[in-house]
Design a protein around this motif. Structure first.
Motif, short mmCIF file in Angstrom:
data_model
loop_
_atom_site.label_atom_id
_atom_site.label_comp_id
_atom_site.label_asym_id
_atom_site.label_seq_id
_atom_site.Cartn_x
_atom_site.Cartn_y
_atom_site.Cartn_z
N ILE A 78 0.85 -1.19 0.00
CA ILE A 78 0.00 0.00 0.00
C ILE A 78 0.89 1.24 0.00
O ILE A 78 1.67 1.46 0.91
N LEU A 79 0.75 2.03 -1.06
CA LEU A 79 1.56 3.23 -1.24
C LEU A 79 0.95 4.44 -0.56
O LEU A 79 1.66 5.33 -0.09
N GLU A 80 -0.39 4.51 -0.56
CA GLU A 80 -1.11 5.62 0.07
C GLU A 80 -2.37 5.05 0.71
O GLU A 80 -2.93 4.08 0.23
N LEU A 81 -2.81 5.71 1.78
CA LEU A 81 -4.01 5.29 2.47
C LEU A 81 -4.71 6.53 3.00
O LEU A 81 -4.08 7.35 3.68
N HIS A 82 -6.01 6.67 2.68
CA HIS A 82 -6.75 7.87 3.08
C HIS A 82 -8.13 7.50 3.61
O HIS A 82 -8.83 6.67 3.01
N GLU A 87 -19.92 6.15 1.29
CA GLU A 87 -20.19 4.71 1.21
C GLU A 87 -19.00 3.86 1.66
O GLU A 87 -19.16 2.80 2.26
N TYR A 88 -17.79 4.32 1.37
CA TYR A 88 -16.57 3.59 1.76
C TYR A 88 -15.84 4.39 2.82
O TYR A 88 -15.90 5.62 2.87
N ASP A 89 -15.12 3.67 3.68
CA ASP A 89 -14.43 4.30 4.80
C ASP A 89 -12.98 4.67 4.49
O ASP A 89 -12.45 5.61 5.07
N LEU A 90 -12.34 3.91 3.60
CA LEU A 90 -10.93 4.13 3.29
C LEU A 90 -10.69 3.91 1.80
O LEU A 90 -11.42 3.16 1.16
#
Length: 135
Positions: A78-82, A87-90
């Motif tokens: 995983i290069l980035e996580l936001h 509807e979606y959390d991440l």
């Protein structure tokens, strides 16, 4: 492509041996070192071009967003996580060596995390460099 890495390593071994045995002039050794750098750089560029990259939309169980976020930070692919609202959390930007491994990473390393209840994987239609160069 896997065999190419071994070929480069073998060639590097021959160059090293030739240097140790003084079979090369200093000029020839410098030229071979320069050629080897070019070969390695091109190999790496081709590997990067073959990497599979995409995005994963992730839904978590209620009150599990922070725990899932913490676990996803440990996934090296995983290069980035936001975090998201809606509807979606991440959303995660993920990369793998090839597309087949990409799907495996999603299943094994993302969907298996406790608290992940749904994912949606998005694969870009093309590399952005190709997209902008085409038109």
């Amino acid at each position: 492509m896997k065999g190419e890495k071994e070929q480069i390593e073998t060639l590097q071994g021959f160059v090293k041996l030739a240097k140790e045995k003084n079979l090369l002039t200093a000029e020839n050794a410098a030229e071979l070192d320069a050629v080897m750098e070019i070969v390695k750089r091109r190999y790496i560029e081709r590997l990067v071009d073959q990497m599979a990259m995409g995005f994963i939309l992730i839904s978590t169980a209620p009150a599990k967003q922070h725990a899932v976020y913490g676990e996803l930070l440990k996934v090296k692919e995983i290069l980035e996580l936001h975090p998201l609202f809606g509807e979606y959390d991440l959303i995660a930007k993920i990369e793998a060596e090839e597309f087949n491994l990409f799907g495996q990473d999603v299943v094994d390393k993302v969907r298996s995390i406790p608290g992940v209840i749904d994912t949606k994987t998005l694969k870009p239609m093309c590399d952005l460099r190709d997209f902008f160069d085409s038109g």
